[in-house]
Write a protein that holds these residues in place. Structure first.
Motif, PDB file in Angstrom:
ATOM      1  N   GLN A 149     -13.286  -0.500  -3.900  1.00 37.13           N
ATOM      2  CA  GLN A 149     -12.182  -1.767  -2.655  1.00 37.13           C
ATOM      3  C   GLN A 149     -11.468  -0.240  -2.523  1.00 37.13           C
ATOM      4  O   GLN A 149     -11.275  -0.400  -1.744  1.00 37.13           O
ATOM      5  CB  GLN A 149     -11.657  -2.724  -4.195  1.00 37.13           C
ATOM      6  CG  GLN A 149     -11.939  -3.367  -4.071  1.00 37.13           C
ATOM      7  CD  GLN A 149     -11.375  -4.237  -5.463  1.00 37.13           C
ATOM      8  OE1 GLN A 149     -10.690  -3.671  -5.799  1.00 37.13           O
ATOM      9  NE2 GLN A 149     -11.351  -5.227  -5.507  1.00 37.13           N
ATOM     10  N   CYS A 150     -11.856   0.651  -3.651  1.00 35.70           N
ATOM     11  CA  CYS A 150     -10.997   1.840  -3.467  1.00 35.70           C
ATOM     12  C   CYS A 150     -11.650   3.146  -1.917  1.00 35.70           C
ATOM     13  O   CYS A 150     -10.833   2.856  -1.351  1.00 35.70           O
ATOM     14  CB  CYS A 150     -10.443   3.247  -4.355  1.00 35.70           C
ATOM     15  SG  CYS A 150      -9.955   4.450  -3.964  1.00 35.70           S
ATOM     16  N   SER A 151     -12.782   3.028  -1.612  1.00 40.16           N
ATOM     17  CA  SER A 151     -14.104   3.256  -0.668  1.00 40.16           C
ATOM     18  C   SER A 151     -13.212   2.430   0.581  1.00 40.16           C
ATOM     19  O   SER A 151     -13.107   3.174   1.889  1.00 40.16           O
ATOM     20  CB  SER A 151     -15.110   3.573  -1.081  1.00 40.16           C
ATOM     21  OG  SER A 151     -15.825   2.328  -1.359  1.00 40.16           O
ATOM     22  N   ILE A 152     -12.859   1.510   0.866  1.00 41.68           N
ATOM     23  CA  ILE A 152     -12.998   0.233   1.227  1.00 41.68           C
ATOM     24  C   ILE A 152     -11.632   0.634   2.188  1.00 41.68           C
ATOM     25  O   ILE A 152     -11.422   0.759   3.095  1.00 41.68           O
ATOM     26  CB  ILE A 152     -13.178  -0.887   1.408  1.00 41.68           C
ATOM     27  CG1 ILE A 152     -14.325  -1.660   0.549  1.00 41.68           C
ATOM     28  CG2 ILE A 152     -12.667  -1.855   2.558  1.00 41.68           C
ATOM     29  CD1 ILE A 152     -14.685  -2.508   0.512  1.00 41.68           C
ATOM     30  N   LEU A 153     -10.460   1.336   1.045  1.00 43.74           N
ATOM     31  CA  LEU A 153      -9.970   1.120   1.330  1.00 43.74           C
ATOM     32  C   LEU A 153      -9.061   2.732   2.203  1.00 43.74           C
ATOM     33  O   LEU A 153      -8.352   3.039   3.396  1.00 43.74           O
ATOM     34  CB  LEU A 153      -8.082   1.176   0.278  1.00 43.74           C
ATOM     35  CG  LEU A 153      -7.314  -0.184  -0.260  1.00 43.74           C
ATOM     36  CD1 LEU A 153      -6.661  -0.299  -1.455  1.00 43.74           C
ATOM     37  CD2 LEU A 153      -6.824  -0.909   1.062  1.00 43.74           C
ATOM     38  N   ILE A 154      -9.986   3.819   1.460  1.00 47.52           N
ATOM     39  CA  ILE A 154      -9.832   3.995   1.922  1.00 47.52           C
ATOM     40  C   ILE A 154     -10.259   5.432   3.310  1.00 47.52           C
ATOM     41  O   ILE A 154      -9.990   4.911   4.705  1.00 47.52           O
ATOM     42  CB  ILE A 154     -10.800   5.764   0.961  1.00 47.52           C
ATOM     43  CG1 ILE A 154      -9.424   6.426  -0.104  1.00 47.52           C
ATOM     44  CG2 ILE A 154     -10.527   6.881   1.636  1.00 47.52           C
ATOM     45  CD1 ILE A 154     -10.018   7.004  -1.280  1.00 47.52           C
ATOM     46  N   GLU A 155     -11.272   4.093   3.419  1.00 49.28           N
ATOM     47  CA  GLU A 155     -12.626   4.115   5.065  1.00 49.28           C
ATOM     48  C   GLU A 155     -11.684   3.221   6.327  1.00 49.28           C
ATOM     49  O   GLU A 155     -11.197   3.879   7.429  1.00 49.28           O
ATOM     50  CB  GLU A 155     -13.259   3.241   4.616  1.00 49.28           C
ATOM     51  CG  GLU A 155     -14.395   3.342   5.252  1.00 49.28           C
ATOM     52  CD  GLU A 155     -15.372   2.315   5.601  1.00 49.28           C
ATOM     53  OE1 GLU A 155     -15.824   1.811   6.523  1.00 49.28           O
ATOM     54  OE2 GLU A 155     -16.326   3.194   4.326  1.00 49.28           O
ATOM     55  N   ARG A 156     -10.249   2.917   5.824  1.00 53.04           N
ATOM     56  CA  ARG A 156     -10.038   2.092   6.608  1.00 53.04           C
ATOM     57  C   ARG A 156      -8.075   2.921   6.788  1.00 53.04           C
ATOM     58  O   ARG A 156      -8.231   3.277   8.101  1.00 53.04           O
ATOM     59  CB  ARG A 156      -8.966   0.721   6.147  1.00 53.04           C
ATOM     60  CG  ARG A 156     -10.018  -0.237   6.071  1.00 53.04           C
ATOM     61  CD  ARG A 156      -8.793  -1.595   5.791  1.00 53.04           C
ATOM     62  NE  ARG A 156     -10.474  -2.269   5.540  1.00 53.04           N
ATOM     63  CZ  ARG A 156      -9.922  -4.300   4.455  1.00 53.04           C
ATOM     64  NH1 ARG A 156      -8.914  -4.431   3.817  1.00 53.04           N
ATOM     65  NH2 ARG A 156     -10.916  -4.605   4.355  1.00 53.04           N
ATOM     66  N   ILE A 157      -7.820   3.730   6.386  1.00 58.97           N
ATOM     67  CA  ILE A 157      -6.690   4.287   6.092  1.00 58.97           C
ATOM     68  C   ILE A 157      -7.359   5.681   7.725  1.00 58.97           C
ATOM     69  O   ILE A 157      -7.046   5.668   8.599  1.00 58.97           O
ATOM     70  CB  ILE A 157      -6.358   5.381   5.033  1.00 58.97           C
ATOM     71  CG1 ILE A 157      -5.225   3.825   4.675  1.00 58.97           C
ATOM     72  CG2 ILE A 157      -5.559   6.615   5.178  1.00 58.97           C
ATOM     73  CD1 ILE A 157      -5.150   4.294   2.866  1.00 58.97           C
ATOM     74  N   PHE A 204      -6.135   6.365  11.112  1.00 60.05           N
ATOM     75  CA  PHE A 204      -5.818   7.375  11.198  1.00 60.05           C
ATOM     76  C   PHE A 204      -6.684   8.571  12.569  1.00 60.05           C
ATOM     77  O   PHE A 204      -5.506   9.058  13.451  1.00 60.05           O
ATOM     78  CB  PHE A 204      -5.868   9.026  10.694  1.00 60.05           C
ATOM     79  CG  PHE A 204      -5.660  10.130  10.502  1.00 60.05           C
ATOM     80  CD1 PHE A 204      -4.619  10.564  10.585  1.00 60.05           C
ATOM     81  CD2 PHE A 204      -6.367  11.012  10.812  1.00 60.05           C
ATOM     82  CE1 PHE A 204      -3.533  11.674  10.353  1.00 60.05           C
ATOM     83  CE2 PHE A 204      -6.538  12.452  11.134  1.00 60.05           C
ATOM     84  CZ  PHE A 204      -4.130  12.589  10.925  1.00 60.05           C
ATOM     85  N   ILE A 205      -7.991   8.030  12.502  1.00 60.17           N
ATOM     86  CA  ILE A 205      -8.689   9.133  13.868  1.00 60.17           C
ATOM     87  C   ILE A 205      -8.151   8.182  14.872  1.00 60.17           C
ATOM     88  O   ILE A 205      -8.100   8.625  16.506  1.00 60.17           O
ATOM     89  CB  ILE A 205     -10.425   8.041  13.312  1.00 60.17           C
ATOM     90  CG1 ILE A 205      -9.890   9.325  12.126  1.00 60.17           C
ATOM     91  CG2 ILE A 205     -10.664   8.718  14.646  1.00 60.17           C
ATOM     92  CD1 ILE A 205     -11.793   9.446  12.025  1.00 60.17           C
ATOM     93  N   GLU A 206      -8.071   6.438  14.938  1.00 54.15           N
ATOM     94  CA  GLU A 206      -7.798   5.728  16.360  1.00 54.15           C
ATOM     95  C   GLU A 206      -6.149   6.062  16.786  1.00 54.15           C
ATOM     96  O   GLU A 206      -5.916   6.183  18.162  1.00 54.15           O
ATOM     97  CB  GLU A 206      -7.797   4.095  15.385  1.00 54.15           C
ATOM     98  CG  GLU A 206      -8.965   3.599  15.825  1.00 54.15           C
ATOM     99  CD  GLU A 206      -8.777   2.385  14.987  1.00 54.15           C
ATOM    100  OE1 GLU A 206      -7.811   2.139  15.309  1.00 54.15           O
ATOM    101  OE2 GLU A 206      -9.868   1.900  14.950  1.00 54.15           O
ATOM    102  N   SER A 207      -5.343   6.228  15.852  1.00 53.33           N
ATOM    103  CA  SER A 207      -3.945   7.308  16.499  1.00 53.33           C
ATOM    104  C   SER A 207      -3.549   8.617  16.991  1.00 53.33           C
ATOM    105  O   SER A 207      -4.903   9.135  17.192  1.00 53.33           O
ATOM    106  CB  SER A 207      -2.254   6.571  15.379  1.00 53.33           C
ATOM    107  OG  SER A 207      -3.091   7.619  14.142  1.00 53.33           O
TER     108      SER A 207
END
Length: 162
Positions: free
Chosen positions: A147-155, A159-162
């Motif tokens: 779950q932690c790795s999924i959250l980090i991936e989303r963040i 960050f890259i998209e913005s």
């Protein structure tokens, strides 16, 4: 035979009256010992003294030796493992386990009383000894690594998209 039974009964009553610990009958029915904690830390003295009691007459000054081992650690190093009988009991004031019992393993404690004839008894699966001692069980209340790795991936994506 009757006198030995009376002596055993008297000794047992005295032990139960003067001791607040729970007891274990190791392999020899003539011996009784206090219960060890289920899990303990290396080189840390036990909270309560370990005591061995003889229900049959044993001369004062008789040597009692404890040894510990299992399949992984055949002869664990102990400190404070020698005592002498006095009033049918041997008290181990500062018993310490210096060897680990192994992952998921427990030590068997061998009690050797150097009487005539010698009495030997085994307190089977007596204690687990580890480097860090007993600890709180791991809880499942927190998030998992997945779950932690999924959250980090989303963040990171955000960050890259913005």
């Amino acid at each position: 035979m009757a006198s030995e039974l009376l002596h055993a009964e008297f000794t047992l009553k005295r032990i139960l009256k003067n001791t607040d610990s729970s007891f274990v009958i190791p392999g020899n029915p003539n011996l009784l010992c206090t219960q060890l904690p289920s899990h303990w830390r290396i080189n840390k003295a036990l909270v309560k003294t370990f005591k061995v009691f003889s229900l049959l007459p044993v001369a004062d000054g008789t040597q009692v030796i404890l040894s510990a081992g299992n399949n992984e650690n055949v002869c664990a190093e102990l400190r404070g493992n020698h005592s002498q009988m006095k009033n049918q009991s041997a008290i181990f004031q500062d018993l310490r386990f210096l060897g680990k019992s192994g992952r998921g393993k427990r030590f068997n404690i061998t009690i050797t009383m150097e009487s005539y004839p010698p009495q030997v008894s085994v307190y089977a699966n007596a204690i687990k000894v580890t480097v860090d001692g007993p600890r709180e069980p791991r809880s499942n209340n927190g998030i998992s690594w997945q779950q932690c790795s999924i959250l980090i991936e989303r963040i990171v994506r955000k960050f890259i998209e913005s």
